[in-house]
Design an enzyme around this catalytic site. Structure first.
Site, short mmCIF file in Angstrom:
data_model
loop_
_atom_site.label_atom_id
_atom_site.label_comp_id
_atom_site.label_asym_id
_atom_site.label_seq_id
_atom_site.Cartn_x
_atom_site.Cartn_y
_atom_site.Cartn_z
N GLY A 126 -2.61 0.45 17.90
CA GLY A 126 -1.68 0.07 16.83
C GLY A 126 -1.15 1.31 16.14
N ASN A 163 -4.92 2.11 -1.28
CA ASN A 163 -5.46 0.77 -1.57
C ASN A 163 -6.15 0.74 -2.93
OD1 ASN A 163 -7.78 2.26 -0.82
ND2 ASN A 163 -8.86 0.35 -0.36
N LYS A 174 0.81 -1.23 0.00
CA LYS A 174 0.00 0.00 0.00
C LYS A 174 0.84 1.28 0.00
CE LYS A 174 -4.13 -1.97 2.10
NZ LYS A 174 -5.16 -1.77 3.11
N THR A 226 4.92 0.11 20.83
CA THR A 226 6.13 0.90 20.57
C THR A 226 5.71 2.36 20.44
OG1 THR A 226 6.93 -1.00 19.32
CG2 THR A 226 8.17 1.06 19.08
N ASP A 269 -9.93 2.84 2.46
CA ASP A 269 -10.03 2.07 3.71
C ASP A 269 -10.74 2.88 4.80
OD1 ASP A 269 -8.81 -0.25 2.78
OD2 ASP A 269 -6.81 0.43 3.34
#
Ligand code: ATR
Length: 281
Positions: free
Chosen positions: A133, A91, A70, A159, A107
Site C-alpha cells: 500500500g 494522529n 490526519k 499504483t 501510529d
C-alpha cells in the site's frame, strides 16, 4: 465523577462514533484514578480546521485525529515531532496553554508495539520489511520502520507512482515496487505489513503470494475489522506468525494517553479484552 478540574481529551474523524479509543482511554483513566474524560467529537461535514483551531489554548488538552483528517492535522499544527513530519500526517494534536498546537504521530509506535507484543522474536533491524500500500497508513508505517532501523523497506503498491513518492520522501533505504513484483520483495522479508484498505469488511481481497515469504516472516494487517482479515487468515494457514491491527490501535493509544494525561496508562488492565467485547457488540 466529572468535577470542575476534569481534564478533557478526545478523538475526531469521519466517521468516529464507532471508534474504540474512548473505551480504551476511559478505562485507563478510571483504573488510574485520573480526573479526566475522553470523548468523541464527530465531524459530519468539513469543519476540521474550525474544530481543531478553535481548541487552541488547551481547554481541551488534546485530540486523536483519525481518517480522513490526519494530513490536515499536521498542516494545522505549529510544531510537529520528527516522526509526524516523516509520516506526513498526525494522529495526535496537543493544545498548549500558550496557544500553540503540537502534532505527533503515534501510529508507528503502535505498529512497533504490536510486533513486540505478538511477535516478540522479530527484530526490526534484522532484515528487510515489506509494506503493501502507499496511502497515508503505509507512509506512516514506512517512516516508523526506517526510524526504528529497518535496513530496507519495500513499498509495494498497485499504483507504482504512489509507492515511488513514498520512497522519494523517505530516503534510500526505501524502494518502490508494483504489486505484480511483490514476490521479489516477499522472498527475503522478515515482516510484511498490509497497509492497504483491501481486507476491510466489504472491500476487495488483496492478491499477494504470501507463500513466497520465508517461514519466519511475521505478517501484519493494520485492519482490525474483521480482526482476522483474509490476508491474516492466509498467513496463518501458511504457518506464519501474525500481528493484528487491534494491537496497533492499543499501541498508538498508549503514547497518546501520555500526551493528554501526563502519565503512562496503567498496565494491569485488559484493554484488549474490552476492545474485543466492543468489536463484537
Ligand atoms: P489510507 O490513507 O487510509 O492509507 P488510501 O490513500 O485510500 O488510504 O490508500 C489505500 C491503499 O490501498 C492504496 O495503496 C491502494 O492502492 P492504489 O494506490 O493503487 O489505489 C490500496 N488498495 C486498496 N484496495 C486495493 C486492492 N483491492 N488491491 C490492492 N491495493 C489496494
Amino acid at each position: 465523577m466529572i468535577t470542575g478540574k476534569t481534564v478533557v481529551a478526545g478523538v475526531t474523524g469521519r466517521p468516529v462514533t464507532h471508534s474504540l479509543s474512548p473505551i480504551l482511554h476511559n478505562a485507563w483513566l478510571a483504573a488510574a484514578g485520573i480526573d479526566g474524560v475522553y470523548v468523541a467529537f464527530p465531524l459530519e461535514g468539513d469543519g476540521f480546521e474550525a474544530l481543531a483551531g478553535g481548541l487552541r489554548g488547551g481547554v481541551v488538552r488534546g485530540l486523536n485525529v483519525t481518517l480522513p483528517f490526519k494530513e490536515r492535522a499536521l498542516a494545522l499544527a505549529d510544531d510537529a515531532t520528527d516522526i509526524a513530519r516523516l509520516s506526513g500526517a498526525a494522529n495526535v494534536l496537543v493544545f498548549g496553554a500558550d496557544g500553540r498546537i503540537l502534532a505527533d504521530n503515534t501510529d508507528g509506535a503502535g505498529l512497533l508495539w504490536a510486533f513486540r507484543s505478538q511477535a516478540p522474536d522479530w527484530n526490526v533491524a534484522s532484515g528487510p520489511a515489506v509494506v503493501l500500500g502507499a496511502g497515508g497508513a503505509a507512509r506512516g508505517a514506512v517512516a516508523a520502520l526506517v526510524a526504528a532501523g529497518a535496513p530496507r523497506v519495500s513499498v509495494v503498491n498497485r499504483t507504482l507512482a504512489r509507492a515511488e513518492a513514498i520512497a522519494d520522501a523517505l530516503g534510500d533505504r526505501v524502494v518502490a515496487l508494483p504489486l505484480d513484483r511483490a514476490r521479489d520483495a516477499l522472498s527475503d522479508a522478515t515482516a510484511v505489513i498490509n497497509a492497504t484498505s483491501a481486507g476491510l469488511s466489504g472491500q476487495g481481497k488483496l492478491d499477494v503470494p504470501l507463500e513466497a515469504t520465508p517461514a519466519a516472516t511475521v505478517v501484519m494487517d493494520m485492519v482490525y475489522k474483521p480482526l482476522e482479515t483474509p490476508f491474516l487468515a492466509q498467513a496463518r494457514a501458511l504457518g506464519r506468525t501474525t500481528v493484528d491491527g487491534l494491537e496497533m490501535l492499543i499501541g498508538q493509544a498508549v503514547p497518546s494517553f501520555e500526551h493528554f494525561f501526563g502519565q503512562r496508562p496503567p498496565t494491569d488492565l485488559d484493554v484488549r479484552g474490552l476492545a474485543l467485547k466492543a468489536l463484537k457488540s
